[in-house]
Design a protein around this motif. Structure first.
Motif, PDB file in Angstrom:
ATOM      1  N   GLU A 190       0.820  -1.208   0.000  1.00 54.50           N
ATOM      2  CA  GLU A 190       0.000   0.000   0.000  1.00 54.50           C
ATOM      3  C   GLU A 190       0.859   1.266   0.000  1.00 54.50           C
ATOM      4  OE1 GLU A 190      -2.633  -0.235   3.296  1.00 54.50           O
ATOM      5  OE2 GLU A 190      -3.749  -1.951   2.514  1.00 54.50           O
ATOM      6  N   LYS A 191       2.182   1.099  -0.031  1.00 48.15           N
ATOM      7  CA  LYS A 191       3.073   2.258  -0.047  1.00 48.15           C
ATOM      8  C   LYS A 191       3.048   2.908  -1.434  1.00 48.15           C
ATOM      9  CE  LYS A 191       6.267   0.195   3.301  1.00 48.15           C
ATOM     10  NZ  LYS A 191       7.662  -0.260   3.518  1.00 48.15           N
ATOM     11  N   PRO A 192       3.294   4.202  -1.511  1.00 46.34           N
ATOM     12  CA  PRO A 192       3.374   4.870  -2.820  1.00 46.34           C
ATOM     13  C   PRO A 192       4.460   4.236  -3.686  1.00 46.34           C
ATOM     14  CG  PRO A 192       3.305   6.476  -1.023  1.00 46.34           C
ATOM     15  CD  PRO A 192       3.482   5.137  -0.379  1.00 46.34           C
ATOM     16  N   ASP A 193       4.192   4.160  -4.981  1.00 43.28           N
ATOM     17  CA  ASP A 193       5.135   3.543  -5.910  1.00 43.28           C
ATOM     18  C   ASP A 193       6.213   4.566  -6.294  1.00 43.28           C
ATOM     19  OD1 ASP A 193       6.507   2.262  -7.880  1.00 43.28           O
ATOM     20  OD2 ASP A 193       4.741   1.603  -8.995  1.00 43.28           O
ATOM     21  N   PRO A 194       7.476   4.349  -5.881  1.00 40.61           N
ATOM     22  CA  PRO A 194       8.532   5.324  -6.202  1.00 40.61           C
ATOM     23  C   PRO A 194       8.805   5.438  -7.700  1.00 40.61           C
ATOM     24  CG  PRO A 194       9.227   3.808  -4.463  1.00 40.61           C
ATOM     25  CD  PRO A 194       7.981   3.242  -5.065  1.00 40.61           C
ATOM     26  N   THR A 195       8.375   4.444  -8.493  1.00 45.33           N
ATOM     27  CA  THR A 195       8.636   4.492  -9.931  1.00 45.33           C
ATOM     28  C   THR A 195       7.566   5.265 -10.687  1.00 45.33           C
ATOM     29  OG1 THR A 195       7.412   2.453 -10.463  1.00 45.33           O
ATOM     30  CG2 THR A 195       9.696   2.223  -9.733  1.00 45.33           C
ATOM     31  N   ASP A 196       6.463   5.607 -10.027  1.00 40.48           N
ATOM     32  CA  ASP A 196       5.354   6.266 -10.702  1.00 40.48           C
ATOM     33  C   ASP A 196       5.779   7.634 -11.237  1.00 40.48           C
ATOM     34  OD1 ASP A 196       2.862   6.857 -11.661  1.00 40.48           O
ATOM     35  OD2 ASP A 196       2.012   7.412  -9.718  1.00 40.48           O
ATOM     36  N   GLY A 197       5.719   7.788 -12.550  1.00 39.81           N
ATOM     37  CA  GLY A 197       6.060   9.070 -13.163  1.00 39.81           C
ATOM     38  C   GLY A 197       7.541   9.381 -13.200  1.00 39.81           C
ATOM     39  N   MET A 198       8.385   8.414 -12.855  1.00 38.28           N
ATOM     40  CA  MET A 198       9.821   8.658 -12.817  1.00 38.28           C
ATOM     41  C   MET A 198      10.504   7.906 -13.953  1.00 38.28           C
ATOM     42  SD  MET A 198       9.775  10.613 -10.203  1.00 38.28           S
ATOM     43  CE  MET A 198      11.502  10.867  -9.819  1.00 38.28           C
ATOM     44  N   ILE A 199      11.701   8.355 -14.319  1.00 37.67           N
ATOM     45  CA  ILE A 199      12.455   7.725 -15.387  1.00 37.67           C
ATOM     46  C   ILE A 199      13.933   7.772 -15.039  1.00 37.67           C
ATOM     47  CG2 ILE A 199      12.636   9.885 -16.703  1.00 37.67           C
ATOM     48  CD1 ILE A 199      12.498   8.205 -19.252  1.00 37.67           C
ATOM     49  N   VAL A 200      14.636   6.648 -15.308  1.00 35.04           N
ATOM     50  CA  VAL A 200      16.075   6.586 -15.080  1.00 35.04           C
ATOM     51  C   VAL A 200      16.787   7.129 -16.323  1.00 35.04           C
ATOM     52  CG1 VAL A 200      18.049   5.071 -14.687  1.00 35.04           C
ATOM     53  CG2 VAL A 200      15.885   4.636 -13.507  1.00 35.04           C
ATOM     54  N   VAL A 201      17.701   8.059 -16.114  1.00 34.27           N
ATOM     55  CA  VAL A 201      18.408   8.694 -17.226  1.00 34.27           C
ATOM     56  C   VAL A 201      19.914   8.542 -17.030  1.00 34.27           C
ATOM     57  CG1 VAL A 201      16.569  10.376 -17.597  1.00 34.27           C
ATOM     58  CG2 VAL A 201      18.469  10.952 -16.078  1.00 34.27           C
ATOM     59  N   ALA A 202      20.649   8.649 -18.141  1.00 36.42           N
ATOM     60  CA  ALA A 202      22.113   8.629 -18.106  1.00 36.42           C
ATOM     61  C   ALA A 202      22.621  10.014 -18.485  1.00 36.42           C
ATOM     62  CB  ALA A 202      22.657   7.577 -19.062  1.00 36.42           C
ATOM     63  N   ALA A 203      23.525  10.545 -17.684  1.00 33.46           N
ATOM     64  CA  ALA A 203      24.098  11.872 -17.940  1.00 33.46           C
ATOM     65  C   ALA A 203      25.611  11.754 -18.059  1.00 33.46           C
ATOM     66  CB  ALA A 203      23.725  12.840 -16.824  1.00 33.46           C
ATOM     67  N   ASN A 204      26.211  12.746 -18.706  1.00 34.00           N
ATOM     68  CA  ASN A 204      27.663  12.808 -18.835  1.00 34.00           C
ATOM     69  C   ASN A 204      28.214  13.589 -17.642  1.00 34.00           C
ATOM     70  OD1 ASN A 204      30.346  13.237 -19.520  1.00 34.00           O
ATOM     71  ND2 ASN A 204      29.900  13.517 -21.696  1.00 34.00           N
ATOM     72  N   ARG A 205      28.809  12.856 -16.720  1.00 34.45           N
ATOM     73  CA  ARG A 205      29.297  13.491 -15.497  1.00 34.45           C
ATOM     74  C   ARG A 205      30.356  14.556 -15.793  1.00 34.45           C
ATOM     75  NH1 ARG A 205      30.611   9.281 -13.185  1.00 34.45           N
ATOM     76  NH2 ARG A 205      28.937   8.981 -11.697  1.00 34.45           N
ATOM     77  N   ALA A 206      31.159  14.326 -16.816  1.00 34.12           N
ATOM     78  CA  ALA A 206      32.252  15.252 -17.127  1.00 34.12           C
ATOM     79  C   ALA A 206      31.742  16.578 -17.670  1.00 34.12           C
ATOM     80  CB  ALA A 206      33.210  14.611 -18.132  1.00 34.12           C
ATOM     81  N   ARG A 207      30.564  16.599 -18.273  1.00 35.30           N
ATOM     82  CA  ARG A 207      30.058  17.822 -18.897  1.00 35.30           C
ATOM     83  C   ARG A 207      28.834  18.374 -18.191  1.00 35.30           C
ATOM     84  NH1 ARG A 207      29.923  17.246 -25.338  1.00 35.30           N
ATOM     85  NH2 ARG A 207      29.708  19.496 -25.024  1.00 35.30           N
ATOM     86  N   HIS A 208      28.486  17.778 -17.059  1.00 34.06           N
ATOM     87  CA  HIS A 208      27.311  18.246 -16.314  1.00 34.06           C
ATOM     88  C   HIS A 208      27.631  19.548 -15.590  1.00 34.06           C
ATOM     89  CE1 HIS A 208      23.572  18.001 -14.070  1.00 34.06           C
ATOM     90  NE2 HIS A 208      24.250  18.197 -12.953  1.00 34.06           N
ATOM     91  N   THR A 209      26.831  20.586 -15.825  1.00 38.14           N
ATOM     92  CA  THR A 209      27.070  21.891 -15.206  1.00 38.14           C
ATOM     93  C   THR A 209      25.990  22.276 -14.208  1.00 38.14           C
ATOM     94  OG1 THR A 209      25.932  23.003 -17.049  1.00 38.14           O
ATOM     95  CG2 THR A 209      28.335  22.723 -17.226  1.00 38.14           C
ATOM     96  N   GLY A 210      25.006  21.412 -14.003  1.00 43.99           N
ATOM     97  CA  GLY A 210      23.926  21.717 -13.066  1.00 43.99           C
ATOM     98  C   GLY A 210      24.275  21.301 -11.649  1.00 43.99           C
ATOM     99  N   ASP A 211      23.246  21.141 -10.845  1.00 39.99           N
ATOM    100  CA  ASP A 211      23.414  20.756  -9.452  1.00 39.99           C
ATOM    101  C   ASP A 211      24.043  19.359  -9.383  1.00 39.99           C
ATOM    102  OD1 ASP A 211      23.267  20.181  -6.792  1.00 39.99           O
ATOM    103  OD2 ASP A 211      21.102  20.459  -6.605  1.00 39.99           O
ATOM    104  N   PRO A 212      25.205  19.211  -8.731  1.00 38.62           N
ATOM    105  CA  PRO A 212      25.846  17.888  -8.652  1.00 38.62           C
ATOM    106  C   PRO A 212      24.974  16.841  -7.971  1.00 38.62           C
ATOM    107  CG  PRO A 212      27.352  19.622  -7.953  1.00 38.62           C
ATOM    108  CD  PRO A 212      26.008  20.256  -8.081  1.00 38.62           C
TER     109      PRO A 212
END
Length: 341
Positions: A190-212
């Motif tokens: 009965e717990k909320p589904d953590p996967t609901d509306g979420m998506i796993v993505v791959a980012a380039n750590r070397a070129r990421h300029t946003g929030d670490p």
């Protein structure tokens, strides 16, 4: 000399009698030997190699908590102080501005102060237990609804388990109805589904300029822990249900089709039966819709990953999109509520 001798004699008598209630260290060590760890407790080597992730798991999952501290069982009185202490330890470790000794002392203090029954006397100077009747009554009133709710849930599960194991032994006499049908549904979380509306993505750590923090391993770890915490552990009888039902319905699915769908060189009768029993058991013990693609993908990945099946798996490769700089994270899927993240 006679006075000193008399005092020594008096102390000896007190030690032998009931007045001396302070055990010697050797006695405490001997007593601790009589409290052995559980059979699944981590040994000294395993404890020395614990990571922050291991401690985080111990704060979230009862099995890991018991194995870490050698407990045979736990209740809220020890679980909650330990969880608070572990969370304090992890938080201070991540901040990186405290010494190991400081982290240890702070986390230990959090545990001690969160366990008033065991350590309250050392802070107040007197034994706080038993508490006043008014406080005890107030706690009974506060906890009673929750306790009754848990007991009702346990009763419902016990009745369901007794009624729906596929046995002809019913808990009470009843007359069969014409056209009678029975559903045999496993318990769902009965717990909320953590996967609901979420998506796993791959980012380039070397070129990421946003929030670490967005691409931090901790973010993904915490999300995956929430996913695992949502599992409802079935009674062992339910783990046998899929095979029993699949054998009984006698549906024929060609092994060659299973091999094709799972990208295998071949599939023997046992693997074909296990695969279909897993799929059928997942579908037949719940209310749809059921994501068949995801279930089949999970079974297929298991087979391709386990070394025992290496002889029948086809050759294939999967490359990280940014090589060693690939950072996986979980984000709100496009078009979903941003407040979910």
């Amino acid at each position: 000399m006679s006075s000193n001798t008399s005092l020594s004699s008096s102390e000896s008598n007190a030690t032998d009698g009931a007045l001396d209630v302070r055990p010697e260290r050797a006695s405490l060590v001997k007593h601790s030997i009589q409290m052995p760890d559980s059979d699944h407790a981590y040994d000294e080597h395993r404890l020395r190699q614990l990571s922050e992730r291991d401690l985080y798991d111990a704060s979230r999952f009862e099995t890991e908590l018991k194995d870490t501290f050698g407990f045979g069982w736990v209740d809220d009185e020890v679980r909650e102080p330990l969880e608070d202490a572990i969370n304090q330890f992890i938080s201070m470790s991540e901040q990186g501005d405290a010494t190991p000794a400081g982290i240890f002392a702070t986390a230990l203090k959090v545990f001690l102060k969160a366990h008033p029954r065991g350590f309250g006397r050392y802070y107040s100077g007197h034994d706080p237990w038993p508490r006043s009747p008014e406080l005890i009554r107030a706690e009974i009133d506060a906890r009673m609804p929750i306790a009754l709710s848990w007991l009702q849930d346990e009763l419902d599960e016990a009745l369901e388990r007794a009624s729906f194991k596929g046995s002809d032994d019913r808990p009470y006499e009843e007359k069969p109805f014409d056209n009678e049908a029975t559903t045999m549904l496993r318990m769902r979380s009965e717990k909320p589904d953590p996967t609901d509306g979420m998506i796993v993505v791959a980012a380039n750590r070397a070129r990421h300029t946003g929030d670490p923090a967005i691409i931090s391993r901790e973010r993904l770890n915490h999300w995956w822990a929430d996913c695992c915490a949502r599992f409802s552990r079935p009674d062992v009888d339910w783990c046998k249900a899929g095979a029993v039902m699949w054998d009984h319905v006698q549906i024929e699915v060609p092994p060659d089709w299973i091999a094709f769908m799972m990208s295998l060189k071949s599939v023997d009768a046992d693997l074909a039966r296990a695969t279909m029993a897993g799929l059928f058991g997942a579908v037949a013990t719940t209310v749809g819709p059921v994501d068949m693609d995801s279930i089949m993908h999970g079974i297929t990945t298991f087979v391709h990953t386990h070394p025992a099946f290496s002889a029948i798996t086809k050759e294939g490769e999967w490359h990280l999109p940014y090589g060693e700089n690939t950072a996986y994270s979980v984000l709100v899927a496009p078009g979903q509520d941003e407040n979910q993240s």
